[in-house]
Scaffold this active site. Structure first.
Site, short mmCIF file in Angstrom:
data_model
loop_
_atom_site.label_atom_id
_atom_site.label_comp_id
_atom_site.label_asym_id
_atom_site.label_seq_id
_atom_site.Cartn_x
_atom_site.Cartn_y
_atom_site.Cartn_z
CG ASP A 298 33.38 71.39 45.45
OD1 ASP A 298 33.73 71.14 44.27
OD2 ASP A 298 33.22 72.55 45.88
CE1 TYR B 110 34.58 78.02 48.32
CE2 TYR B 110 34.45 75.66 48.68
CZ TYR B 110 34.12 76.78 47.94
OH TYR B 110 33.31 76.64 46.84
CE LYS C 227 35.03 74.65 43.67
NZ LYS C 227 34.72 74.58 45.09
CG HIS D 54 36.57 79.48 42.92
ND1 HIS D 54 36.96 79.27 44.22
CD2 HIS D 54 35.22 79.44 42.95
CE1 HIS D 54 35.89 79.11 44.98
NE2 HIS D 54 34.82 79.21 44.24
#
Ligand code: NAP
Length: 270
Positions: A46, A51, A76, A107
């Site tokens: 994930d 990120y 996402k 998200h």
């Protein structure tokens, strides 16, 4: 090797119930951490554009030599790209080195922008184009879900929301499940529950670690979960959660720890 159960989704696909999360995994740690997870047996990763580590995830996947069809990769769409999902997913795919992801999520609803319905319409198109096999959302409340389903007739396969022993979110879980959507639990270990005396006592009772007890609670609640760690021993231990069970009374004890305490933002405030 440990067999991870799969959860059936409302579009006819399935997802491994336990995966590996990579939020806040640095550029330095991302390849070794994902490699350690894949070596341990995790097959579900994930990540998210925000990120900043999709390239490392992709590299670790390629270097593992594991066939693509054995892996489940989620990424996402971040808030600043709600009007631009077609380009955003291409950027993610390029970084991951993949021609499709298994699951693409919005998200956050970011309601103050007023674009999550438009974003959902775009995700429906991306799925039709084969750039993602499944589509879902994250941090959506009942009214956000209702709005996107009413606008498109398409129901997300999952809603990824914050859940841990200090934020059990039972009303939200019932809302999500009432649409036939599966629940993914983010920050599953919480911030604090690992040291809670009720958890450490349960861990002693079942001869497991506090993290294993909390992850087992999630699994027995039916949630899809993906703990993050950059520590090889924890990556391994977090995967060893399929050879014991918590009794109903132990599940109830953990349910009772709820304090409605968020570690992240309230989705309606964004
Ligand atoms: N959709 C969203 O808005 C959203 C928000 C947050 C998270 N997520 C997803 O959910 C995933 C998991 O959430 P998270 O990363 O916030 O938190 P988490 O997985 O609940 O906890 C991670 C923290 O716990 C530590 N830890 C891991 N295993 C442990 C163990 N066995 N014993 C003791 N400590 C342990 C880790 O330390 P070390 O790494 O130092 O070992 C890290 O500090 C994320 O990585 C991301 O994929 C999504």
């Amino acid at each position: 090797m440990t067999q991870v159960p799969h959860v059936s989704l409302n579009d006819g696909t399935t997802i491994p119930q336990l995966g590996f999360g990579v939020w806040q995994v640095s550029e330095e740690d991302i390849v070794p951490s994902v490699a350690a997870a894949l070596e341990t047996g995790y097959r579900h990763i994930d990540t998210a554009a925000i990120y900043g580590n999709e390239e490392g995830v992709g590299r670790a996947i390629r270097e593992s030599g594991i066939p693509r069809e054995e892996l489940y990769v989620t990424t996402k769409l971040f808030n600043n790209r709600h009007a631009d999902a077609e380009v955003a997913i291409q950027e993610s795919l390029e970084k991951l080195g993949l021609d499709r992801v298994d699951l693409y999520l919005i998200h956050w609803p970011a309601p103050s922008q007023g674009q999550y319905v438009q974003a959902w319409e775009s995700l429906v198109t991306l799925r039709e184009q084969g750039l993602t096999t499944s589509i879902g959302v994250s941090n959506f409340h009942r009214h956000h879900l209702q709005e996107i389903i009413d606008a498109t007739g398409v129901t997300p396969v999952v809603d990824q929301v914050e859940i841990h022993p200090y934020l059990t979110q039972e009303p939200l879980v019932s809302d999500i499940r009432s649409f036939g959507i599966e629940v993914e639990a983010w920050t599953p270990l919480g911030r604090g529950p690992l040291e809670d005396p009720a958890i450490t006592q349960l861990a002693e009772k079942v001869d497991r670690t506090p993290a294993q007890v909390i992850l087992r609670w999630h699994l027995q609640k039916g949630y899809i979960v993906f703990p993050k760690s950059v520590t090889p021993s924890r990556i391994k231990a977090n995967f060893e959660v399929f050879d014991f069970e918590l009794a109903d009374e132990d599940i109830a004890t953990i349910d009772g720890l709820n304090k409605n305490e968020r570690t992240g933002g309230d989705p309606d405030a964004g």
